[in-house]
Design an enzyme around this catalytic site. Structure first.
Site, PDB file in Angstrom:
ATOM      1  N   ASN A   1       0.845  -1.079   0.188  1.00  0.00           N
ATOM      2  CA  ASN A   1      -0.117   0.073  -0.074  1.00  0.00           C
ATOM      3  C   ASN A   1       0.804   1.463  -0.003  1.00  0.00           C
ATOM      4  O   ASN A   1       0.719   2.067   0.718  1.00  0.00           O
ATOM      5  CB  ASN A   1      -0.982  -0.106   1.102  1.00  0.00           C
ATOM      6  CG  ASN A   1      -2.133   1.089   1.030  1.00  0.00           C
ATOM      7  OD1 ASN A   1      -2.373   1.952   1.734  1.00  0.00           O
ATOM      8  ND2 ASN A   1      -2.524   1.137  -0.167  1.00  0.00           N
ATOM      9  N   LEU A   2       1.813   1.282  -1.006  1.00  0.00           N
ATOM     10  CA  LEU A   2       2.831   2.169  -0.884  1.00  0.00           C
ATOM     11  C   LEU A   2       2.432   3.483  -1.258  1.00  0.00           C
ATOM     12  O   LEU A   2       1.842   3.892  -1.895  1.00  0.00           O
ATOM     13  CB  LEU A   2       3.803   1.795  -1.973  1.00  0.00           C
ATOM     14  CG  LEU A   2       4.448   0.254  -1.723  1.00  0.00           C
ATOM     15  CD1 LEU A   2       5.601   0.036  -2.874  1.00  0.00           C
ATOM     16  CD2 LEU A   2       4.947   0.153  -0.456  1.00  0.00           C
TER      17      LEU A   2
ATOM     18  N   HIS B   1       7.182   5.638   1.207  1.00  0.00           N
ATOM     19  CA  HIS B   1       7.873   4.550   0.902  1.00  0.00           C
ATOM     20  C   HIS B   1       8.918   4.719  -0.114  1.00  0.00           C
ATOM     21  O   HIS B   1       9.898   4.300  -0.286  1.00  0.00           O
ATOM     22  CB  HIS B   1       6.844   3.457   0.574  1.00  0.00           C
ATOM     23  CG  HIS B   1       5.988   2.796   1.443  1.00  0.00           C
ATOM     24  ND1 HIS B   1       4.732   3.129   1.591  1.00  0.00           N
ATOM     25  CD2 HIS B   1       6.462   2.177   2.658  1.00  0.00           C
ATOM     26  CE1 HIS B   1       4.138   2.667   2.638  1.00  0.00           C
ATOM     27  NE2 HIS B   1       5.125   2.065   3.291  1.00  0.00           N
TER      28      HIS B   1
ATOM     29  N   LYS C   1       9.246   7.921  10.689  1.00  0.00           N
ATOM     30  CA  LYS C   1       7.891   7.914  11.164  1.00  0.00           C
ATOM     31  C   LYS C   1       7.547   6.848  12.260  1.00  0.00           C
ATOM     32  O   LYS C   1       7.025   7.087  13.385  1.00  0.00           O
ATOM     33  CB  LYS C   1       6.838   7.891  10.166  1.00  0.00           C
ATOM     34  CG  LYS C   1       5.522   8.068  10.764  1.00  0.00           C
ATOM     35  CD  LYS C   1       4.287   7.653   9.842  1.00  0.00           C
ATOM     36  CE  LYS C   1       3.405   7.129  10.547  1.00  0.00           C
ATOM     37  NZ  LYS C   1       3.058   5.823  10.390  1.00  0.00           N
ATOM     38  N   ASP C   2       8.129   5.519  12.073  1.00  0.00           N
ATOM     39  CA  ASP C   2       7.880   4.341  13.012  1.00  0.00           C
ATOM     40  C   ASP C   2       9.341   4.460  13.937  1.00  0.00           C
ATOM     41  O   ASP C   2      10.230   3.664  13.591  1.00  0.00           O
ATOM     42  CB  ASP C   2       7.801   3.233  12.463  1.00  0.00           C
ATOM     43  CG  ASP C   2       6.548   3.029  11.525  1.00  0.00           C
ATOM     44  OD1 ASP C   2       5.473   3.263  11.985  1.00  0.00           O
ATOM     45  OD2 ASP C   2       6.623   3.039  10.237  1.00  0.00           O
TER      46      ASP C   2
ATOM     47  N   GLN D   1      10.186   1.496  15.925  1.00  0.00           N
ATOM     48  CA  GLN D   1      10.456   0.456  15.329  1.00  0.00           C
ATOM     49  C   GLN D   1      12.058   0.576  14.798  1.00  0.00           C
ATOM     50  O   GLN D   1      12.811  -0.606  14.944  1.00  0.00           O
ATOM     51  CB  GLN D   1       9.525   0.443  14.221  1.00  0.00           C
ATOM     52  CG  GLN D   1       9.879  -0.520  12.946  1.00  0.00           C
ATOM     53  CD  GLN D   1       8.827  -0.762  12.053  1.00  0.00           C
ATOM     54  OE1 GLN D   1       7.873  -1.510  12.136  1.00  0.00           O
ATOM     55  NE2 GLN D   1       9.036  -0.338  10.765  1.00  0.00           N
TER      56      GLN D   1
ATOM     57  N   SER E   1      -0.245   4.506   5.377  1.00  0.00           N
ATOM     58  CA  SER E   1      -0.929   3.595   5.078  1.00  0.00           C
ATOM     59  C   SER E   1      -2.475   3.928   5.652  1.00  0.00           C
ATOM     60  O   SER E   1      -3.615   3.688   5.162  1.00  0.00           O
ATOM     61  CB  SER E   1      -0.587   2.174   4.586  1.00  0.00           C
ATOM     62  OG  SER E   1       0.405   2.137   3.992  1.00  0.00           O
TER      63      SER E   1
HETATM   64  O1  PAF Z   1       7.023  -0.675   8.901  1.00  0.00           O
HETATM   65  C1  PAF Z   1       6.450  -1.689   8.400  1.00  0.00           C
HETATM   66  O2  PAF Z   1       6.025  -1.524   7.195  1.00  0.00           O
HETATM   67  C2  PAF Z   1       6.673  -3.119   8.793  1.00  0.00           C
HETATM   68  O3  PAF Z   1       6.632  -2.919  10.345  1.00  0.00           O
HETATM   69  C3  PAF Z   1       7.786  -3.640   8.522  1.00  0.00           C
HETATM   70  C4  PAF Z   1       9.282  -3.061   9.013  1.00  0.00           C
HETATM   71  C5  PAF Z   1       7.944  -3.997   6.764  1.00  0.00           C
HETATM   72  C6  PAF Z   1       8.055  -5.117   9.036  1.00  0.00           C
HETATM   73  O4  PAF Z   1       6.872  -5.860   8.593  1.00  0.00           O
END
Ligand code: PAF
Length: 287
Positions: free
Chosen positions: A32-33, A37, A151-152, A155, A188
């Site tokens: 869902n780019l 991305h 943004k994440d 993560q 997304s």
């Molecule tokens: O950030 C994301 O889209 C997801 O958490 C990732 C890093 C692709 C892992 O599924």
């Protein structure tokens, strides 16, 4: 651009590129780019000869009541965007290729402590799911560098930690958040917003900007600032999950003398759980 669905086909191609002395850049995605991305792809392109992008909606990182089933899957449109962006290889495996056994039986990668705070508190198992799939994708692609969005932010920090702890020979690069003209971070999950919610959504960024401005001006009453952020989000119509000021390097609790900070927030707006963050880097306007 070639599309492959199996690890065997992926490895065959990557092996050929490596044999020719080429550097491999990797961008993992759930598809869902959007333009955010594509900015990761551009960054990968700058540091590598070949760019591999994965599109895989990872069931392990979704909780039982989360949006795994309804998560937007748009592979044909994604393929067209990646092709136009000059990506060399799209890896789009089916679930069985990544998880050959039921999820509950699969080996997991846990990044302790970092995974239990902030988003990890309200999404138990989320970061183990991310850490596991990212480690697996790294082993499948064997890239020289991998690119993630800031943004994440949590993560990104979790992934930097797992790469350090597992001694993976991969350079991790973070790319600043891309925003809509009104400040909303591209995501997304913005697609879940109704038109009325979409008008409110940029208030998340604006609340963080006000806190960042206070921090840049030297305010160090972190609990009061966090409380203010929560109140502002509630007033705007969000159901805030958290607003938190942390050390940018490792997300630990900051002290008065810490200069490199990040202010992070997660908040529900209708059925969308939005996250955003702003970094406070002395000598710059932040990211
Ligand atoms: O950030 C994301 O889209 C997801 O958490 C990732 C890093 C692709 C892992 O599924």
């Amino acid at each position: 651009m070639k599309t492959v669905n199996t690890v065997e086909a992926l490895r065959e191609q990557v092996r050929a590129w490596r044999g020719a002395g080429e550097r491999i850049g990797f961008v993992p995605t759930m598809g869902n780019l959007h333009a955010g991305h594509l900015s990761l792809v551009e960054q990968a392109r700058r540091g590598a000869d070949r760019v591999v992008v994965s599109v895989f909606v990872n069931p392990m990182q979704f909780g039982p009541n989360e949006d795994y089933d309804s998560y937007p899957r748009t592979l044909d449109a994604d393929r067209a965007r990646l092709e136009a962006a000059g990506v060399d290889l799209l890896f789009a495996p089916p679930v069985e290729e990544v998880y050959p056994a039921p999820l509950a039986e699969m080996t997991r990668v846990e990044v302790p402590e970092l995974s239990a705070i902030l988003c990890g508190r309200s999404r138990p198992g989320f970061f183990a799911g991310v850490a596991t799939v990212v480690t697996k994708l790294f082993n499948m692609v064997q890239p020289d560098l991998a690119v993630f969005g800031e943004k994440d932010y949590q993560q990104l920090i979790v992934i930097r930690r797992l790469v350090r702890d597992l001694s993976l020979p991969i350079l991790i690069e973070g790319v600043p958040t891309l925003r809509e003209p009104d400040g909303l971070a591209m995501s997304s999950r913005n697609a879940y917003l109704t038109p009325a919610e979409r008008r409110v959504a940029p208030q998340l960024h604006h609340a963080l900007e006000r806190l960042a401005a206070a921090l840049r001006a030297g305010d160090r009453d972190f609990p009061a600032l966090e409380q203010l952020g929560l109140q502002q989000l509630e007033l705007a119509g969000f159901r805030p999950d958290y607003v938190s000021i942390r050390r940018a390097a490792d997300l630990s609790l900051p002290g008065r003398d810490d200069a490199e900070l990040v202010v992070l927030a997660a908040a529900w707006l209708g059925r969308a759980r939005l996250i955003d963050n702003l970094r406070i880097v002395p000598g710059t306007d932040g990211a």
